[in-house]
Design an enzyme around this catalytic site. Structure first.
Site, mmCIF file in Angstrom:
data_model
loop_
_atom_site.group_PDB
_atom_site.id
_atom_site.type_symbol
_atom_site.label_atom_id
_atom_site.label_comp_id
_atom_site.label_asym_id
_atom_site.label_seq_id
_atom_site.Cartn_x
_atom_site.Cartn_y
_atom_site.Cartn_z
ATOM 1 N N GLU A 1 0.812 -1.212 0.000
ATOM 2 C CA GLU A 1 0.000 0.000 0.000
ATOM 3 C C GLU A 1 0.851 1.270 0.000
ATOM 4 O O GLU A 1 0.510 2.245 -0.655
ATOM 5 C CB GLU A 1 -0.887 -0.015 1.244
ATOM 6 C CG GLU A 1 -2.272 0.537 1.020
ATOM 7 C CD GLU A 1 -3.121 0.339 2.275
ATOM 8 O OE1 GLU A 1 -3.774 -0.705 2.372
ATOM 9 O OE2 GLU A 1 -3.115 1.224 3.148
ATOM 10 N N ASP A 2 1.934 1.258 0.717
ATOM 11 C CA ASP A 2 2.659 2.514 0.973
ATOM 12 C C ASP A 2 4.069 2.586 0.402
ATOM 13 O O ASP A 2 4.767 3.574 0.619
ATOM 14 C CB ASP A 2 2.720 2.771 2.490
ATOM 15 C CG ASP A 2 1.341 2.991 3.091
ATOM 16 O OD1 ASP A 2 0.443 3.426 2.345
ATOM 17 O OD2 ASP A 2 1.158 2.719 4.289
HETATM 18 P P1 NDP Z 1 -5.760 8.348 6.335
HETATM 19 O O1 NDP Z 1 -6.051 6.944 5.960
HETATM 20 O O2 NDP Z 1 -5.146 9.243 5.336
HETATM 21 O O3 NDP Z 1 -4.872 8.463 7.624
HETATM 22 C C1 NDP Z 1 -4.956 7.522 8.628
HETATM 23 C C2 NDP Z 1 -3.903 6.458 8.411
HETATM 24 O O4 NDP Z 1 -2.605 7.049 8.478
HETATM 25 C C3 NDP Z 1 -3.910 5.398 9.471
HETATM 26 O O5 NDP Z 1 -4.855 4.412 9.165
HETATM 27 C C4 NDP Z 1 -2.483 4.897 9.403
HETATM 28 O O6 NDP Z 1 -2.471 3.953 8.339
HETATM 29 C C5 NDP Z 1 -1.666 6.112 8.998
HETATM 30 N N1 NDP Z 1 -0.923 6.849 10.031
HETATM 31 C C6 NDP Z 1 0.329 7.374 9.870
HETATM 32 N N2 NDP Z 1 0.715 8.045 10.945
HETATM 33 C C7 NDP Z 1 -0.281 7.945 11.862
HETATM 34 C C8 NDP Z 1 -0.432 8.442 13.189
HETATM 35 N N3 NDP Z 1 0.512 9.168 13.803
HETATM 36 N N4 NDP Z 1 -1.592 8.175 13.846
HETATM 37 C C9 NDP Z 1 -2.553 7.437 13.243
HETATM 38 N N5 NDP Z 1 -2.460 6.948 11.978
HETATM 39 C C10 NDP Z 1 -1.324 7.196 11.282
HETATM 40 O O7 NDP Z 1 -7.077 8.907 6.872
HETATM 41 P P2 NDP Z 1 -8.172 9.613 5.990
HETATM 42 O O8 NDP Z 1 -7.583 10.786 5.320
HETATM 43 O O9 NDP Z 1 -8.786 8.574 5.162
HETATM 44 O O10 NDP Z 1 -9.196 10.116 7.072
HETATM 45 C C11 NDP Z 1 -9.837 9.255 7.992
HETATM 46 C C12 NDP Z 1 -11.319 9.690 8.128
HETATM 47 O O11 NDP Z 1 -11.391 11.094 8.268
HETATM 48 C C13 NDP Z 1 -12.109 9.327 6.893
HETATM 49 O O12 NDP Z 1 -13.067 8.356 7.273
HETATM 50 C C14 NDP Z 1 -12.780 10.611 6.432
HETATM 51 O O13 NDP Z 1 -14.198 10.468 6.429
HETATM 52 C C15 NDP Z 1 -12.425 11.625 7.454
HETATM 53 N N6 NDP Z 1 -11.932 12.871 6.871
HETATM 54 C C16 NDP Z 1 -12.231 14.024 7.534
HETATM 55 C C17 NDP Z 1 -11.777 15.208 7.073
HETATM 56 C C18 NDP Z 1 -12.086 16.409 7.892
HETATM 57 O O14 NDP Z 1 -11.428 17.416 7.733
HETATM 58 N N7 NDP Z 1 -13.061 16.341 8.785
HETATM 59 C C19 NDP Z 1 -10.978 15.318 5.859
HETATM 60 C C20 NDP Z 1 -10.666 14.057 5.242
HETATM 61 C C21 NDP Z 1 -11.138 12.884 5.759
HETATM 62 P P3 NDP Z 1 -1.313 2.835 8.100
HETATM 63 O O15 NDP Z 1 -1.519 1.719 9.046
HETATM 64 O O16 NDP Z 1 -1.564 2.426 6.675
HETATM 65 O O17 NDP Z 1 -0.023 3.549 8.282
#
Ligand code: NDP
Ligand code: ZN
Length: 182
Positions: free
Chosen positions: A72-73
């Site tokens: 994925e990354d």
């Molecule tokens: P992302 O998937 O982009 O980000 C979360 C992912 O980032 C995690 O699942 C993890 O995945 C990785 N990650 C890396 N560093 C960290 C950290 N320090 N802490 C936690 N996770 C980390 O999230 P989305 O952009 O998809 O947003 C999540 C939700 O937010 C969505 O359901 C959407 O509806 C909502 N959203 C809200 C917005 C707003 O402004 N209100 C804007 C955009 C989205 P991994 O295990 O793969 O590393």
């Protein structure tokens, strides 16, 4: 008489190889949190959760956990994973990888939809991945994320985990614990 506990050499070799591979693939990446920790800390965290909290001992599942974000990354290909780790590990990593051609919202929806149909190994990795991410979201949240966005993330993660019930009681309890942490 002192007797050494048995060590499964093949298992340890596979997991070390996965750690070296993931460390190399993620070497230029950092987590999104304010501490900007090296990305590899997260796959190690997932491995540690499976081993210590979940009591998981299956080498292929542990190796796939270490490799779970490589497709994925990073630029890793399925063929590369299969050549280095075999078909079972590749299949597990593919099961826990989103289809990157789809938009973000669709990927989130599909994770919820597909969760119950995952193999047991993939469900274990998903559980540990969500525990690690929710813990990071609590302690070192992505910089610039609003409180609302963090809350939305936690609610979504809880939804995925609710569809993984009955996989591993200790990991499920650990997820509930980190979700409720202040
Ligand atoms: P992302 O998937 O982009 O980000 C979360 C992912 O980032 C995690 O699942 C993890 O995945 C990785 N990650 C890396 N560093 C960290 C950290 N320090 N802490 C936690 N996770 C980390 O999230 P989305 O952009 O998809 O947003 C999540 C939700 O937010 C969505 O359901 C959407 O509806 C909502 N959203 C809200 C917005 C707003 O402004 N209100 C804007 C955009 C989205 P991994 O295990 O793969 O590393
Ligand atoms: Zn992950």
């Amino acid at each position: 008489m002192h007797s050494e506990p048995p060590v499964d050499e093949d298992a340890i070799t596979l997991i070390l190889q996965a750690l070296r591979f993931a460390a190399r693939k993620h070497s230029s990446q950092r987590r999104k949190g304010s501490d900007q920790s090296p990305y590899i800390n997260h796959p190690i965290d997932v491995l540690d959760l499976l081993w210590r909290v979940g009591g998981v001992r299956r080498a292929e599942v542990l190796a796939a956990a270490v490799l779970h974000d490589t497709l994925e990354d990073t630029a890793t290909t399925p063929a590369e994973l299969e050549a280095a780790f075999g078909r079972e590990v590749l299949a597990l990593v593919q099961e826990v990888s989103d289809d990157k051609r789809l938009p973000k919202e669709e990927r989130k929806r599909l994770q919820v939809e597909h969760a119950p149909a995952l193999s047991e190994g993939a469900r274990l990795i998903k559980l540990a991945d969500k525990i690690s991410n929710v813990r990071d979201m609590r302690h070192t949240p992505p910089v610039f994320w609003s409180r609302q966005r963090r809350e939305e993330y936690l609610a979504w993660a809880a939804q995925v985990v609710s569809r993984l019930r009955g996989t591993n009681a200790a990991l499920e309890a650990e997820f509930e614990r980190v979700l409720r942490e202040g």
